[in-house]
Design a protein around this motif. Structure first.
Motif, short mmCIF file in Angstrom:
data_model
loop_
_atom_site.label_atom_id
_atom_site.label_comp_id
_atom_site.label_asym_id
_atom_site.label_seq_id
_atom_site.Cartn_x
_atom_site.Cartn_y
_atom_site.Cartn_z
N VAL B 12 0.87 -1.17 0.00
CA VAL B 12 0.00 0.00 0.00
C VAL B 12 0.90 1.22 0.00
O VAL B 12 1.82 1.31 0.82
N SER B 38 -5.86 -5.72 -13.41
CA SER B 38 -6.71 -4.79 -12.68
C SER B 38 -7.98 -5.52 -12.26
O SER B 38 -8.33 -6.56 -12.83
N GLN B 84 -3.25 6.41 -8.81
CA GLN B 84 -4.29 5.50 -8.34
C GLN B 84 -4.62 4.43 -9.39
O GLN B 84 -4.93 3.29 -9.02
N SER B 87 -3.10 0.87 -9.31
CA SER B 87 -3.55 -0.17 -8.38
C SER B 87 -3.99 -1.39 -9.16
O SER B 87 -4.84 -1.30 -10.06
N THR B 111 -1.79 -1.25 -3.96
CA THR B 111 -2.89 -0.30 -3.74
C THR B 111 -2.28 1.08 -3.59
O THR B 111 -1.42 1.30 -2.72
#
Lengths: 111, 113
Positions: B12, B38, B84, B87, B111
């Motif tokens: 993360v 994804s 983002q 991710s 993430t």
């Protein structure tokens, strides 16, 4: 550009049923078609097919390739809950580089 | 080793940070691949290494992505200034010759917050 299309997108069956998963492809200089099972993160290898009409079999799973019609099927007989997973089809061209994957078929086997 | 290993299993990070993902292929395998998956999507090819040849970088989505393979074995995928949309689960695979079946590692779930 190589292309792989899988159907159905998802499937729900009951234990003991037989299922057939489909994979059609367009690829320049076809080398092989592969099937993988993905339960969590890592796809696990099932079959690699290079020749038409020759069935590959492993337990309750079998697969066959038709290079004329450009498709493959994956059959699972007497399904069990442990067969629940996403099944991925991929093609490999003679450039020998990456696999081109289809979007997968999500199979759920209910008790 | 017995199979392909990857680390970390989960990462993360905050948007804008750099991350490094590691892959140890099966011993003796000459070909190494990176893919990205994804949520709810199929696997997307990123980069391919074969022996000492120049890597095939045709799948890298932007110049923020890079990878290297040292000594023909371990590979590192680096993502700079993460966004983002980066991710995803990053999967590494190896094959004996590059022409046979690929064996996948367990993946790294990235993430970006």
């Amino acid at each position: 550009e190589d292309k792989v299309v899988q159907s159905p997108l998802s499937l729900v069956v009951h234990e003991g049923d037989t299922v057939t998963l489909n994979c059609s492809y367009e690829v320049t200089n076809f080398r092989s078609l592969l099937w993988y099972k993905q339960e969590k993160k890592a796809p696990t290898f099932l079959f690699m097919l290079t020749s038409s009409g020759i069935e590959k079999k492993s337990g309750r799973l079998s697969s066959i390739l038709d290079k004329k019609e450009l498709f493959s099927i994956l059959n699972i007989t007497a399904t069990q809950t442990g067969d629940s997973a996403v099944y991925l089809c991929a093609v490999h061209n003679n450039a020998g580089n990456m696999l081109t994957f289809g979007g997968g078929t999500r199979l759920m086997v209910k008790p | 080793g017995a199979g392909v290993s990857q680390s970390p299993s989960n990462k993360v990070t905050e948007k804008g940070k750099d991350v490094e993902l590691r892959c140890d292929p099966i011993s003796g395998h000459t070909a190494l691949y990176w893919y990205r998956q994804s949520l709810g999507q199929g696997l997307e090819f990123l980069i391919y290494f074969q022996g000492n040849s120049a890597p095939d970088k045709s799948g890298l989505p932007s110049d923020r992505f890079s990878a290297e393979r040292t000594g023909g074995s371990v590979s590192t995928l680096t993502i700079q200034r993460t966004q983002q949309e980066d991710s995803a689960v990053y999967l590494c695979a190896s094959s004996l010759t590059g022409l046979d079946e690929q064996f996948f590692g367990p993946g790294t779930r990235l993430t970006v917050l």
